[in-house]
Design an enzyme around this catalytic site. Structure first.
Site, mmCIF file in Angstrom:
data_model
loop_
_atom_site.group_PDB
_atom_site.id
_atom_site.type_symbol
_atom_site.label_atom_id
_atom_site.label_comp_id
_atom_site.label_asym_id
_atom_site.label_seq_id
_atom_site.Cartn_x
_atom_site.Cartn_y
_atom_site.Cartn_z
ATOM 1 N N CYS A 207 0.834 -1.200 0.000
ATOM 2 C CA CYS A 207 0.000 0.000 0.000
ATOM 3 C C CYS A 207 0.867 1.249 0.000
ATOM 4 O O CYS A 207 0.664 2.171 -0.808
ATOM 5 C CB CYS A 207 -0.922 -0.013 1.219
ATOM 6 S SG CYS A 207 -1.934 1.484 1.387
ATOM 7 N N GLU B 207 -4.968 -4.203 -3.641
ATOM 8 C CA GLU B 207 -4.910 -2.794 -4.032
ATOM 9 C C GLU B 207 -5.593 -2.589 -5.381
ATOM 10 O O GLU B 207 -6.390 -1.650 -5.554
ATOM 11 C CB GLU B 207 -3.451 -2.323 -4.116
ATOM 12 C CG GLU B 207 -2.785 -2.065 -2.790
ATOM 13 C CD GLU B 207 -3.323 -0.833 -2.096
ATOM 14 O OE1 GLU B 207 -3.923 0.032 -2.767
ATOM 15 O OE2 GLU B 207 -3.154 -0.740 -0.873
#
Length: 211
Positions: free
Chosen positions: A131, A194
């Site tokens: 992330c 993601e």
């Protein structure tokens, strides 16, 4: 090549897919519909609260003071991101407390929290690093050309201070994680989640009204 650099390189396909994702390109050129961005902000605020809790578990599981302080610094960085989202919510009339998490959001947060609660500290770093590194990569890649309504978002992740936080987490990963299949799977899974998060945002899952 360090373990974190190798895992990032091994996920270059997913990083490229994220950079070329229509949600991300819509942020970069300012054409993303406001309601899609508002929905993303609401979902991301929910995600970031879970991300903060995962860092807190990292603090709790730290075996030495340097690791504890590094996780604490990273937790402070998430607080700054949450303040950014609070600013968007205030300007656009988004009630963050009333938002229900979308399936893609829950998949990601449940993965993070389960890893943070049950996994080795090295696996926790592997699950959380993508992330940070991906958003720093997006910010840096878009900074020169971004324009329009979402320039603040790009500037946030292009800031050298954010890249420093990503590097802090990568340093923890390199120091604490063994190069095992479980660590590599955690990293790759986070990258996939993601991309799924951007897919859901682009599809309008979790969309809320923006004033």
């Amino acid at each position: 090549m360090s373990p974190s650099a190798r895992m990032w390189a091994d996920s270059a396909d997913l990083a490229a897919a994220a950079l070329g994702h229509p949600f991300v390109t819509g942020i970069a050129d300012g054409t993303l519909p406001r309601e899609r961005f508002a929905g993303y902000v609401a979902q991301d605020a929910f995600f970031l609260e879970a991300f903060a809790r995962a860092y807190a578990l990292g603090v709790a599981h730290s075996r030495d003071r340097a690791t504890l302080e590094a996780f604490a610094d990273l937790l402070a960085g998430v607080r700054e991101e949450l303040r950014l989202h609070d600013g968007y919510a205030a300007r656009w009339g988004i009630d963050l407390a009333a938002v229900e998490p979308a399936p893609a959001t829950l998949a990601y947060t449940e993965f993070l929290l389960a890893t943070a609660a049950l996994g080795d500290v090295g696996e926790v770093c592997a699950a959380m690093t993508p992330c940070m590194r991906l958003y720093a990569h997006l910010g840096e890649s878009l900074a020169a050309s971004a324009a329009g309504l979402y320039r603040e978002w790009v500037d946030t992740y292009a800031d050298p201070g954010f890249a420093d936080l990503a590097a802090t987490l990568e340093a923890l990963l390199d120091r604490l994680a063994a190069d095992t299949p479980a660590v590599r799977r955690a990293y790759r899974r986070a990258m996939q989640l993601e991309l799924g998060f951007f897919d859901a945002a682009w599809a309008g899952r979790g969309t809320v009204a923006a004033e």
